[in-house]
Motif scaffolding. Structure first.
Motif, PDB file in Angstrom:
ATOM      1  N   HIS A 156       0.854  -1.175   0.000  1.00 27.09           N
ATOM      2  CA  HIS A 156       0.000   0.000   0.000  1.00 27.09           C
ATOM      3  C   HIS A 156       0.903   1.242   0.000  1.00 27.09           C
ATOM      4  O   HIS A 156       1.718   1.423   0.904  1.00 27.09           O
ATOM      5  CB  HIS A 156      -0.918   0.021   1.229  1.00 27.09           C
ATOM      6  CG  HIS A 156      -1.859  -1.152   1.288  1.00 27.09           C
ATOM      7  ND1 HIS A 156      -3.007  -1.235   0.531  1.00 27.09           N
ATOM      8  CD2 HIS A 156      -1.793  -2.311   2.008  1.00 27.09           C
ATOM      9  CE1 HIS A 156      -3.625  -2.381   0.775  1.00 27.09           C
ATOM     10  NE2 HIS A 156      -2.901  -3.059   1.677  1.00 27.09           N
ATOM     11  N   MET A 157       0.791   2.041  -1.060  1.00 26.47           N
ATOM     12  CA  MET A 157       1.548   3.306  -1.152  1.00 26.47           C
ATOM     13  C   MET A 157       0.656   4.448  -0.683  1.00 26.47           C
ATOM     14  O   MET A 157      -0.506   4.553  -1.112  1.00 26.47           O
ATOM     15  CB  MET A 157       1.994   3.563  -2.592  1.00 26.47           C
ATOM     16  CG  MET A 157       3.026   2.558  -3.091  1.00 26.47           C
ATOM     17  SD  MET A 157       4.631   2.808  -2.294  1.00 26.47           S
ATOM     18  CE  MET A 157       5.063   4.384  -2.942  1.00 26.47           C
ATOM     19  N   PRO A 158       1.192   5.270   0.170  1.00 29.41           N
ATOM     20  CA  PRO A 158       0.369   6.414   0.598  1.00 29.41           C
ATOM     21  C   PRO A 158       0.146   7.369  -0.570  1.00 29.41           C
ATOM     22  O   PRO A 158       1.017   7.558  -1.425  1.00 29.41           O
ATOM     23  CB  PRO A 158       1.220   7.060   1.701  1.00 29.41           C
ATOM     24  CG  PRO A 158       2.617   6.641   1.404  1.00 29.41           C
ATOM     25  CD  PRO A 158       2.524   5.272   0.790  1.00 29.41           C
ATOM     26  N   PRO A 159      -0.992   7.950  -0.669  1.00 31.18           N
ATOM     27  CA  PRO A 159      -1.250   8.881  -1.785  1.00 31.18           C
ATOM     28  C   PRO A 159      -0.358  10.118  -1.663  1.00 31.18           C
ATOM     29  O   PRO A 159      -0.022  10.572  -0.564  1.00 31.18           O
ATOM     30  CB  PRO A 159      -2.730   9.222  -1.625  1.00 31.18           C
ATOM     31  CG  PRO A 159      -3.026   8.972  -0.175  1.00 31.18           C
ATOM     32  CD  PRO A 159      -2.134   7.832   0.239  1.00 31.18           C
ATOM     33  N   MET A 160       0.068  10.612  -2.818  1.00 31.07           N
ATOM     34  CA  MET A 160       0.937  11.797  -2.872  1.00 31.07           C
ATOM     35  C   MET A 160       0.059  13.031  -3.064  1.00 31.07           C
ATOM     36  O   MET A 160      -0.814  13.067  -3.942  1.00 31.07           O
ATOM     37  CB  MET A 160       1.936  11.688  -4.023  1.00 31.07           C
ATOM     38  CG  MET A 160       2.878  10.502  -3.890  1.00 31.07           C
ATOM     39  SD  MET A 160       4.037  10.383  -5.265  1.00 31.07           S
ATOM     40  CE  MET A 160       4.976  11.883  -5.023  1.00 31.07           C
ATOM     41  N   HIS A 161       0.325  13.994  -2.217  1.00 28.82           N
ATOM     42  CA  HIS A 161      -0.441  15.232  -2.282  1.00 28.82           C
ATOM     43  C   HIS A 161       0.514  16.351  -2.727  1.00 28.82           C
ATOM     44  O   HIS A 161       1.466  16.688  -2.016  1.00 28.82           O
ATOM     45  CB  HIS A 161      -1.055  15.575  -0.925  1.00 28.82           C
ATOM     46  CG  HIS A 161      -2.010  14.526  -0.433  1.00 28.82           C
ATOM     47  ND1 HIS A 161      -3.290  14.398  -0.915  1.00 28.82           N
ATOM     48  CD2 HIS A 161      -1.850  13.538   0.491  1.00 28.82           C
ATOM     49  CE1 HIS A 161      -3.896  13.386  -0.321  1.00 28.82           C
ATOM     50  NE2 HIS A 161      -3.042  12.843   0.550  1.00 28.82           N
ATOM     51  N   MET A 162       0.309  16.881  -3.928  1.00 25.42           N
ATOM     52  CA  MET A 162       1.116  17.979  -4.454  1.00 25.42           C
ATOM     53  C   MET A 162       0.362  19.279  -4.245  1.00 25.42           C
ATOM     54  O   MET A 162      -0.821  19.381  -4.595  1.00 25.42           O
ATOM     55  CB  MET A 162       1.397  17.777  -5.942  1.00 25.42           C
ATOM     56  CG  MET A 162       2.217  16.531  -6.245  1.00 25.42           C
ATOM     57  SD  MET A 162       3.916  16.691  -5.644  1.00 25.42           S
ATOM     58  CE  MET A 162       4.514  17.973  -6.705  1.00 25.42           C
ATOM     59  N   PRO A 163       1.034  20.253  -3.675  1.00 22.10           N
ATOM     60  CA  PRO A 163       0.345  21.544  -3.507  1.00 22.10           C
ATOM     61  C   PRO A 163       0.063  22.174  -4.858  1.00 22.10           C
ATOM     62  O   PRO A 163       0.842  22.024  -5.809  1.00 22.10           O
ATOM     63  CB  PRO A 163       1.351  22.374  -2.700  1.00 22.10           C
ATOM     64  CG  PRO A 163       2.671  21.750  -2.990  1.00 22.10           C
ATOM     65  CD  PRO A 163       2.418  20.291  -3.184  1.00 22.10           C
ATOM     66  N   PRO A 164      -1.014  22.839  -5.008  1.00 21.63           N
ATOM     67  CA  PRO A 164      -1.314  23.473  -6.308  1.00 21.63           C
ATOM     68  C   PRO A 164      -0.303  24.573  -6.613  1.00 21.63           C
ATOM     69  O   PRO A 164       0.112  25.339  -5.736  1.00 21.63           O
ATOM     70  CB  PRO A 164      -2.719  24.032  -6.107  1.00 21.63           C
ATOM     71  CG  PRO A 164      -2.865  24.201  -4.616  1.00 21.63           C
ATOM     72  CD  PRO A 164      -2.044  23.095  -4.001  1.00 21.63           C
ATOM     73  N   MET A 165       0.122  24.619  -7.872  1.00 17.32           N
ATOM     74  CA  MET A 165       1.102  25.621  -8.313  1.00 17.32           C
ATOM     75  C   MET A 165       0.360  26.864  -8.778  1.00 17.32           C
ATOM     76  O   MET A 165      -0.649  26.789  -9.485  1.00 17.32           O
ATOM     77  CB  MET A 165       1.970  25.074  -9.451  1.00 17.32           C
ATOM     78  CG  MET A 165       2.825  23.883  -9.048  1.00 17.32           C
ATOM     79  SD  MET A 165       3.864  23.305 -10.400  1.00 17.32           S
ATOM     80  CE  MET A 165       4.901  24.728 -10.665  1.00 17.32           C
ATOM     81  N   ALA A 166       0.914  27.994  -8.371  1.00 20.28           N
ATOM     82  CA  ALA A 166       0.310  29.262  -8.784  1.00 20.28           C
ATOM     83  C   ALA A 166       0.562  29.491 -10.265  1.00 20.28           C
ATOM     84  O   ALA A 166       1.652  29.206 -10.769  1.00 20.28           O
ATOM     85  CB  ALA A 166       0.901  30.413  -7.965  1.00 20.28           C
TER      86      ALA A 166
END
Length: 266
Positions: free
Chosen positions: A19-29
């Motif tokens: 099980h891989m934890p989901p990757m959360h990328m911050p939104p780019m301006a």
């Protein structure tokens, strides 16, 4: 016969699911690609450098304009700096140290102004452009090649006999910068008999004034030695005009000579 004995089969292997934890990328301006006209809260090079008031913002724009003007002056003064270093008596390490300081200062200032112009603020962009224009207005003449003229009769030493002054024009190819101009001028002045040399980078030519002394039956200045001196710097040269100016009438225009012989002094 002996019966063959086979090993028992291997039991199946059960691997637990990974099980891989989901990757959360911050939104780019989104990148700003249009000019704005804000006068407060605009960062200057660093996010923490934000003038709070319009007066502080326009003061920062004035400093930006001054920096652009200083950069333009420094770049246009480079040929004069190279000539002074070539003629001066400083050591090689000192000369290279001055060249390195000039390169570091102009390169760093160029990148800083480029980043300021990329802020897409119309006032900052106008300050950079106007600064370059002011620098060219005050120091535009520094890019012009030095003008040379044959020495006047009043400047000659009365104790010395009149000499034959010969003006030659060479076509030089392979020059790309002010350092090339300085190298060719120094090489031409090192030739015996050459009294003055001026190189025009844009025209790709070199004007050489040489002296062969007084008396009659004098040979022309060593054109082949001039060409060899230029070629030793890594450039190519060819003779275009070989002219002669007489000692008593140095103010007259030189007469083109189809051959390699200079006229005799009067």
């Amino acid at each position: 016969r002996r019966s063959r004995v086979y090993p028992p089969p291997m039991p199946p292997m059960h691997m637990p699911p990974m099980h891989m934890p989901p990757m959360h990328m911050p939104p780019m301006a989104p990148m700003v690609m249009s000019f704005g006209a804000a006068t407060s809260g605009v960062p200057f090079l660093f996010s923490s450098w934000k003038p709070a008031t319009p007066a502080a913002f326009f003061f920062a724009c004035a400093l930006t304009m001054a920096a652009a003007a200083a950069l333009e002056v420094a770049l246009r003064a480079l040929p004069h700096l190279e000539r002074r270093l070539a003629r001066g008596g400083r050591r090689l390490a000192h000369r290279n140290l001055l060249r390195a300081a000039h390169t570091v200062a102009t390169t760093g200032l160029s990148y800083a102004l480029m980043l300021l112009a990329m802020s897409f603020n119309v006032y900052i962009f106008a300050a950079v452009i106007l600064g370059f224009g002011l620098g060219a207005l005050f120091a535009g003449h520094l890019h012009e090649p030095p003008k040379t003229r044959p020495p006047r009769l009043a400047e000659m030493d009365s104790a010395n006999p009149p000499t034959c002054e010969q003006l030659s024009v060479l076509r030089v190819s392979g020059m790309t910068c002010a350092a090339c101009v300085v190298a060719v001028e120094v090489a031409l002045r090192s030739v015996a008999g050459v009294t003055a040399a001026a190189v025009d980078l844009e025209a790709g030519s070199a004007t050489v004034l040489s002296s062969s002394g007084g008396g009659g039956g004098l040979s022309a200045p060593p054109i082949t030695q001039m060409l060899d001196a230029v070629e030793k710097t890594g450039r190519t040269a060819s003779a275009v005009v070989v002219g002669a100016a007489f000692g008593p009438s140095l103010g007259h225009e030189p007469v083109g000579m189809p051959t390699g012989r200079a006229a005799c002094c009067r």
